[in-house]
Design a protein around this motif. Structure first.
Motif, PDB file in Angstrom:
ATOM      1  N   THR A   1     -10.390   3.246   0.700  1.00 13.58           N
ATOM      2  CA  THR A   1      -9.916   2.915  -0.564  1.00 13.58           C
ATOM      3  C   THR A   1      -8.542   3.014  -0.346  1.00 13.58           C
ATOM      4  OG1 THR A   1     -11.362   4.275  -1.794  1.00 13.58           O
ATOM      5  CG2 THR A   1      -9.664   3.796  -2.954  1.00 13.58           C
TER       6      THR A   1
ATOM      7  N   SER B   1     -11.239  -1.394  -3.107  1.00 13.01           N
ATOM      8  CA  SER B   1     -12.006  -0.842  -1.918  1.00 13.01           C
ATOM      9  C   SER B   1     -12.122  -1.792  -0.779  1.00 13.01           C
ATOM     10  CB  SER B   1     -13.348  -0.667  -2.454  1.00 13.01           C
ATOM     11  OG  SER B   1     -14.052  -2.023  -2.885  1.00 13.01           O
TER      12      SER B   1
ATOM     13  N   SER C   1       1.051  -0.993  -0.181  1.00  9.99           N
ATOM     14  CA  SER C   1      -0.020   0.053  -0.125  1.00  9.99           C
ATOM     15  C   SER C   1       0.610   1.354   0.011  1.00  9.99           C
ATOM     16  CB  SER C   1      -1.086   0.002   1.217  1.00  9.99           C
ATOM     17  OG  SER C   1      -0.260  -0.041   2.448  1.00  9.99           O
TER      18      SER C   1
ATOM     19  N   GLU D   1      -4.802   2.523  -1.999  1.00 10.57           N
ATOM     20  CA  GLU D   1      -3.760   2.255  -3.388  1.00 10.57           C
ATOM     21  C   GLU D   1      -2.757   1.658  -3.065  1.00 10.57           C
ATOM     22  OE1 GLU D   1      -4.181   6.334  -5.048  1.00 10.57           O
ATOM     23  OE2 GLU D   1      -5.793   7.000  -3.577  1.00 10.57           O
TER      24      GLU D   1
ATOM     25  N   GLN E   1     -13.827  -3.165   3.067  1.00  6.10           N
ATOM     26  CA  GLN E   1     -15.039  -2.881   4.025  1.00  6.10           C
ATOM     27  C   GLN E   1     -14.576  -3.743   5.455  1.00  6.10           C
ATOM     28  OE1 GLN E   1     -16.057  -4.436   1.024  1.00  6.10           O
ATOM     29  NE2 GLN E   1     -15.880  -2.362   0.085  1.00  6.10           N
TER      30      GLN E   1
ATOM     31  N   GLY F   1     -13.311   5.902   4.292  1.00  6.01           N
ATOM     32  CA  GLY F   1     -14.805   6.476   4.266  1.00  6.01           C
ATOM     33  C   GLY F   1     -15.224   7.273   5.334  1.00  6.01           C
TER      34      GLY F   1
ATOM     35  N   SER G   1     -11.542  -5.466  -6.419  1.00  2.00           N
ATOM     36  CA  SER G   1     -10.652  -4.796  -7.166  1.00  2.00           C
ATOM     37  C   SER G   1     -10.856  -5.301  -8.552  1.00  2.00           C
ATOM     38  CB  SER G   1      -9.192  -4.737  -6.808  1.00  2.00           C
ATOM     39  OG  SER G   1      -8.341  -3.862  -7.859  1.00  2.00           O
TER      40      SER G   1
ATOM     41  N   THR H   1      -5.501  -0.397  -7.167  1.00  6.30           N
ATOM     42  CA  THR H   1      -6.414   0.133  -6.043  1.00  6.30           C
ATOM     43  C   THR H   1      -7.666  -0.787  -5.795  1.00  6.30           C
ATOM     44  OG1 THR H   1      -6.159   2.244  -6.917  1.00  6.30           O
ATOM     45  CG2 THR H   1      -8.049   2.226  -5.496  1.00  6.30           C
TER      46      THR H   1
ATOM     47  N   THR I   1      -7.452   5.904   1.983  1.00  6.62           N
ATOM     48  CA  THR I   1      -8.154   6.960   2.156  1.00  6.62           C
ATOM     49  C   THR I   1      -9.601   6.477   2.963  1.00  6.62           C
ATOM     50  OG1 THR I   1      -7.533   8.157   0.202  1.00  6.62           O
ATOM     51  CG2 THR I   1      -9.563   8.756   1.111  1.00  6.62           C
TER      52      THR I   1
ATOM     53  N   GLY J   1     -12.824  -7.122   0.197  1.00  6.10           N
ATOM     54  CA  GLY J   1     -12.374  -6.106  -0.714  1.00  6.10           C
ATOM     55  C   GLY J   1     -12.457  -6.437  -2.227  1.00  6.10           C
TER      56      GLY J   1
ATOM     57  N   ASN K   1     -15.050   1.633   5.945  1.00  8.21           N
ATOM     58  CA  ASN K   1     -14.549   1.370   4.723  1.00  8.21           C
ATOM     59  C   ASN K   1     -13.445   2.314   4.059  1.00  8.21           C
ATOM     60  OD1 ASN K   1     -16.145   3.774   2.705  1.00  8.21           O
ATOM     61  ND2 ASN K   1     -17.543   3.129   3.891  1.00  8.21           N
TER      62      ASN K   1
END
Length: 217
Positions: free
Chosen positions: A146, A163, A133, A148, A165, A139, A186, A161, A137, A184, A144
């Motif tokens: 994001t 997402s 990583s 990268e 949870q 939520g 992707s 990237t 970022t 997650g 949750n």
């Protein structure tokens, strides 16, 4: 020297395991993990390889999607619930150990190239893929994020990237480890990593569905 019958030798490890494991009467009435952020503690975590995996799906000839699975994940996470944006995450994925529900398909994914050529897909000895990583970022609701980072696969490193949870936290009653779980998603392109054989007949885009648990050291 005392010699034990073979049956006794086999029974002894099972008996020791039974003593170490909780009995049914000792098991809690509710799962130890819950979707409760207050249960998350700061610290360094490692992947629970037994219960973490990545499912992938790719379209075949425009007819339907088929699925495969990467298991035995490795990795680590440094996490502080007071500052989730500072999270550091690494993950390793043993792609050469891919499995599917069809033996012939699995064999094709892992077979070596013919006459010294490169394999069609992963081959039998591809190094583990590695994700590191670079930015997290969170939520707005704190459950949750994001994530990268850089994914290295087949000797190629590209940005990736996904997402994530938060799905549960608590103390595992079997090993007493503080545990955090995430799901997650992707999407990556095979061709970005030199694995675009038969695209676009077999779709270039591969959807990833990640389920991962981290245990505190």
């Amino acid at each position: 020297m005392i010699r034990f019958p073979r049956a006794a030798k086999l029974a002894l490890p099972l008996a020791l395991a039974a003593l170490a494991a909780p009995s049914l009467s000792q098991l809690p009435s509710t799962p130890p993990g819950a979707l409760d952020k207050s249960r998350v503690t700061a610290g360094n975590y490692t992947v629970d390889a037994t219960h973490s995996m990545i499912a992938w799906r790719v379209n075949h000839l425009g007819f339907n999607d088929y699925f495969g699975l990467f298991g035995q994940l490795g990795g680590a996470m440094a996490f502080d619930p007071a500052n989730p944006a500072a999270t550091k995450l690494t993950a390793t994925i043993p792609v050469s150990k891919v499995v599917t529900v069809d033996a012939a398909l699995t064999a094709h994914l892992t077979k070596p190239g013919a006459d010294g050529a490169k394999p069609d897909f992963f081959g039998p000895a591809m190094p583990d893929a590695v994700f590191v990583s670079t930015k997290v970022t969170p939520g707005a609701d704190g459950t949750n994020a994001t994530v990268e980072g850089n994914l290295t696969l087949n000797g190629v490193t590209k940005p990736a990237t996904f997402s994530a949870q938060f799905t549960g936290a608590g103390t595992n009653f079997f090993n007493k480890a503080a545990t955090i779980g995430f799901h997650g998603q992707s999407t990556i392109k095979r061709s970005d990593f030199g694995l675009g054989f038969f695209a676009p007949l077999v779709a270039d885009e591969v959807k990833l569905d990640i389920t991962i648990a981290f245990e505190k050291k």
